[in-house]
Enzyme design. Structure first.
Site, PDB file in Angstrom:
ATOM      1  N   ASP A   1       0.862  -1.174   0.000  1.00 14.31           N
ATOM      2  CA  ASP A   1       0.000   0.000   0.000  1.00 14.31           C
ATOM      3  C   ASP A   1       0.906   1.234   0.000  1.00 14.31           C
ATOM      4  O   ASP A   1       2.069   1.156   0.408  1.00 14.31           O
ATOM      5  CB  ASP A   1      -0.874  -0.033   1.256  1.00 14.31           C
ATOM      6  CG  ASP A   1      -1.813   1.147   1.374  1.00 14.31           C
ATOM      7  OD1 ASP A   1      -2.231   1.682   0.333  1.00 14.31           O
ATOM      8  OD2 ASP A   1      -2.118   1.529   2.515  1.00 14.31           O
TER       9      ASP A   1
ATOM     10  N   ASP B   1      -2.061  -1.244   5.687  1.00 16.75           N
ATOM     11  CA  ASP B   1      -2.433  -0.917   7.065  1.00 16.75           C
ATOM     12  C   ASP B   1      -3.942  -0.934   7.295  1.00 16.75           C
ATOM     13  O   ASP B   1      -4.404  -0.667   8.407  1.00 16.75           O
ATOM     14  CB  ASP B   1      -1.856   0.447   7.479  1.00 16.75           C
ATOM     15  CG  ASP B   1      -2.445   1.597   6.667  1.00 16.75           C
ATOM     16  OD1 ASP B   1      -2.693   1.424   5.456  1.00 16.75           O
ATOM     17  OD2 ASP B   1      -2.653   2.681   7.245  1.00 16.75           O
TER      18      ASP B   1
END
Length: 209
Positions: free
Chosen positions: A8, A173
């Site tokens: 990410d 996350d």
């Protein structure tokens, strides 16, 4: 055996602060920025921008209506960059180490042209390297047409890159994004936003060999 690592962007590669972004958009003139903005999944025109259903120009015009004035491209970009609190160059060096070790690295991100205009420029790192210098390819929501945790964005990436899920580690996350990656058969790792995840990731890669 892990051959590919998918990262990410916001919250993993770049540290983010939602409250800082909210204040940046309030200064721009978006009175309900606190309701609209989310760390992981946007709403309204913000979501449409990240899904690619609104062009950056159309988004800027719509945002201008919310603010009651005409906005420049630079003003809008600066507000979006309010999300980001810094780039830890040690993480970037670690990415380079991973590539030297033979891993193929990718980005899968819910993002937009304003953020990527900065990230894919020399302004991104203190060493003058753009985000693209550290990865094989960037898979970006506004280009693909959907956002995480939609299964389609993962399937597009896997098909396009020819990655096998069982050879891929997905680092994000966001809990819902991690769950989506796991459902598709990828190994997953969920660090906290802003954490120095290098040692933990290195230990995980040793365990997965």
């Amino acid at each position: 055996m892990i051959k590919n690592i998918v990262f990410d962007f916001g919250g993993v590669i770049a540290d983010i602060d939602r409250e800082q972004a909210v204040q940046a958009f309030i200064r721009l003139g978006v009175k309900d920025a606190d309701r609209i903005l989310d760390k992981y999944h946007q709403t309204g025109i913000f979501q449409e921008l990240e899904e690619g259903t609104l062009t950056e120009e159309a988004y800027r015009n719509e945002l201008g209506k919310l603010c009651g004035r005409t906005l420049s491209w630079e003003e809008v970009q600066q507000a979006w960059l309010g999300f980001f609190t810094g780039i830890d160059v040690r993480k970037l060096h670690y990415l380079e180490t991973l590539r030297r070790e033979g891993y193929k690295l990718y980005v899968l991100s819910n993002t937009n042209p304003y953020v990527m205009g900065w990230a894919c420029s020399e302004r991104f790192s203190s060493e003058g390297k753009p985000l693209t210098a550290y990865f094989e390819k960037l898979y970006l929501s506004y280009q693909i047409g959907c956002t995480k945790p939609d299964r389609r964005i993962f399937e597009f990436m896997l098909t396009d890159s020819k990655m096998q899920p069982e050879e891929t580690l997905f680092v994000d996350d966001g809990a819902s994004n991690i769950a989506a990656g796991r459902e598709l058969g990828m190994y997953t790792f969920q660090p906290e936003n802003g954490s120095d995840w290098r040692d933990e990731l290195a230990k995980l890669l040793i365990r997965l060999k």
